[in-house]
Write a protein that holds these residues in place. Sequence first.
Motif, PDB file in Angstrom:
ATOM      1  N   HIS A  17      40.269 124.357  38.346  1.00 51.18           N
ATOM      2  CA  HIS A  17      40.855 123.156  37.751  1.00 51.18           C
ATOM      3  C   HIS A  17      40.422 121.840  38.379  1.00 51.18           C
ATOM      4  CE1 HIS A  17      43.573 125.678  35.364  1.00 51.18           C
ATOM      5  NE2 HIS A  17      43.607 126.448  36.429  1.00 51.18           N
ATOM      6  N   GLY A  18      39.823 121.882  39.558  1.00 54.61           N
ATOM      7  CA  GLY A  18      39.396 120.632  40.180  1.00 54.61           C
ATOM      8  C   GLY A  18      40.052 120.378  41.523  1.00 54.61           C
ATOM      9  N   GLU A  19      41.386 120.614  41.586  1.00 54.31           N
ATOM     10  CA  GLU A  19      42.062 120.381  42.878  1.00 54.31           C
ATOM     11  C   GLU A  19      41.500 121.287  43.969  1.00 54.31           C
ATOM     12  OE1 GLU A  19      43.764 120.764  39.870  1.00 54.31           O
ATOM     13  OE2 GLU A  19      45.879 120.315  40.252  1.00 54.31           O
ATOM     14  N   GLU A  20      41.014 122.448  43.569  1.00 60.17           N
ATOM     15  CA  GLU A  20      40.459 123.390  44.549  1.00 60.17           C
ATOM     16  C   GLU A  20      39.377 122.691  45.379  1.00 60.17           C
ATOM     17  OE1 GLU A  20      40.489 123.834  41.286  1.00 60.17           O
ATOM     18  OE2 GLU A  20      41.657 125.634  40.815  1.00 60.17           O
ATOM     19  N   THR A  22      38.938 119.521  45.855  1.00 61.39           N
ATOM     20  CA  THR A  22      39.504 118.464  46.708  1.00 61.39           C
ATOM     21  C   THR A  22      39.921 119.037  48.062  1.00 61.39           C
ATOM     22  OG1 THR A  22      40.387 117.527  44.673  1.00 61.39           O
ATOM     23  CG2 THR A  22      41.234 116.608  46.747  1.00 61.39           C
ATOM     24  N   TYR A  23      40.639 120.171  48.020  1.00 59.69           N
ATOM     25  CA  TYR A  23      41.132 120.763  49.280  1.00 59.69           C
ATOM     26  C   TYR A  23      39.994 121.382  50.100  1.00 59.69           C
ATOM     27  CZ  TYR A  23      45.814 120.074  47.345  1.00 59.69           C
ATOM     28  OH  TYR A  23      46.953 119.527  46.816  1.00 59.69           O
ATOM     29  N   GLU A  26      38.260 118.525  51.665  1.00 64.31           N
ATOM     30  CA  GLU A  26      39.067 118.013  52.781  1.00 64.31           C
ATOM     31  C   GLU A  26      38.849 118.867  54.039  1.00 64.31           C
ATOM     32  OE1 GLU A  26      43.093 116.744  51.479  1.00 64.31           O
ATOM     33  OE2 GLU A  26      43.769 117.908  53.225  1.00 64.31           O
ATOM     34  N   ASN A  39      45.242 123.761  55.001  1.00 65.65           N
ATOM     35  CA  ASN A  39      45.301 124.525  53.742  1.00 65.65           C
ATOM     36  C   ASN A  39      46.025 125.849  53.946  1.00 65.65           C
ATOM     37  OD1 ASN A  39      43.950 122.595  52.230  1.00 65.65           O
ATOM     38  ND2 ASN A  39      41.923 123.473  52.669  1.00 65.65           N
ATOM     39  N   ARG A 257      45.161 126.845  47.426  1.00 60.54           N
ATOM     40  CA  ARG A 257      46.087 125.706  47.380  1.00 60.54           C
ATOM     41  C   ARG A 257      45.929 124.926  46.075  1.00 60.54           C
ATOM     42  NH1 ARG A 257      46.077 120.835  51.846  1.00 60.54           N
ATOM     43  NH2 ARG A 257      47.937 119.731  51.075  1.00 60.54           N
ATOM     44  N   GLY A 258      44.691 124.778  45.640  1.00 62.02           N
ATOM     45  CA  GLY A 258      44.433 124.068  44.388  1.00 62.02           C
ATOM     46  C   GLY A 258      44.858 124.858  43.154  1.00 62.02           C
ATOM     47  N   GLN A 259      44.954 126.180  43.316  1.00 59.26           N
ATOM     48  CA  GLN A 259      45.325 127.035  42.176  1.00 59.26           C
ATOM     49  C   GLN A 259      46.839 127.137  41.980  1.00 59.26           C
ATOM     50  OE1 GLN A 259      43.044 130.258  40.637  1.00 59.26           O
ATOM     51  NE2 GLN A 259      42.281 128.225  40.154  1.00 59.26           N
ATOM     52  N   HIS A 262      48.830 125.810  39.172  1.00 54.86           N
ATOM     53  CA  HIS A 262      48.418 126.282  37.844  1.00 54.86           C
ATOM     54  C   HIS A 262      48.874 127.705  37.542  1.00 54.86           C
ATOM     55  CE1 HIS A 262      46.020 122.689  37.177  1.00 54.86           C
ATOM     56  NE2 HIS A 262      45.708 122.786  38.450  1.00 54.86           N
TER      57      HIS A 262
END
Length: 421
Positions: A17-20, A22-23, A26, A39, A257-259, A262
């Motif tokens: 989704h995209g947030e993955e 980002t983390y 990071e 994380n 963490r990004g998942q 969702h």
Amino acid sequence: MITPFENKVWLSSPTMHGEELTYVTEAYETNWMSTVGKNINEVEKAIAKKVGVTYGVALSSGTASLHLAMKLAGESIYGQPETGKGALFNRKVFCSDLTFAATVNPVVYEGGIPVYIDTEYDTWNMDPAALEKAFEIYPDVKIIVLVHLYGTPAKIDEIRAIADAHGAVIVEDAAESLGAFYKGKQTGSFGEYGCISFNGNKIITGSSGGMFLTDSREDAEKVRKWSTQSREAAAWYQHEEVGYNYRMSNVIAGVVRGQIPHLEEHIAQKKAIYMRYKEGLKNLPVQMNPYDKKNSEPNFWLSCLLIDREAMCKQVRGEQEALYISEAGKSCPTEILEAIAGINAEGRPIWKPMHMQPIFRMNPFITREGNGRARSNAYIEGGCVDTGMDIFERGLCLPSDNKMTEEQQDRIIEVIKRCFE
Ligand SMILES: *Cc1c(COP(=O)(O)O)cnc(C)c1O
């Protein structure tokens, strides 16, 4: 002819989704590129909270989680083993039979002997009546490994009551069922020890990874220690116990963490897929994988179907190959899987029951009637004598990828219909 898909429709593939990113970025930019970092801490907190347990320990896989759960269960019941012997050395453990081998291999890693418990038709999970029978035959067993197959909760109340009556603990393999509910509580929170997986094809993923869940602080600390090579609290490398390299990486944890936000969306998509199959296939002699509509809400990880007995054409499976004879109005899993593969989509046979696996041919297998091995030659004569074998024979997993479009799914449904023409 139905036109094949240009891009393969998978059984169940990762959905990002995209947030993955980002983390993960990071982690990279702050140089926490190891098995320590924010994380990991965030993922442990978030999953424990979601499932409704006090502690989560992030690990390298669901199998690692099951392994340390087996070791913990064994040591807490039987004490520390002699060096070189597993915590379950020569002990029998009651295990779900219709499952992926990763549910039961950890029993063997710890020297235990899996005793397979037959399956029931209502949820395709461990049959409480067969479990009760198993305790009649082996009253000393103290550990049960229970899976929630394909995201459908097992008959938890019944199994819990039997476990309590015999003073046994439950290791809950919720690898496939993250986000599934039973009577308002999530799977993974019912056993003394809960295990989940973030493998690439699960409902949410880290590309790999897993988690151990518990309400016991002491158990969580033990698993954390074992998973990082069992270092004692000393300035140097001091060891009193065998250790493992089972900790989750902070990069993987970034993906998980990004998942997490969702999960519910993935479940809703999987449920819509299940319902569309149910509707689309309703005039065929098949049923979808069942669940207890009153008490449970699965995560619908995989949509499966079971062909009515009368509608099965002749199918024979050897150790590696399958053959069938096409027949009007009838079909079989092999024919349907070939047809699905023919349009560039991925289905899968049901997990082959553990008691049918060559590696476990000597392990006990218990049905409602008792010794499930006593009647196994009836299979050769063409009848299925136990529930797991029957579901394996007549069932299959359908393409269940949440990125599949309705148009693609309709084409798959059409292909299945033609198998019965
Ligand atoms: C995926 C799975 C596991 C193992 O998880 P990994 O993360 O792949 O090690 C265990 N049990 C079941 C039922 C699974 O489907």
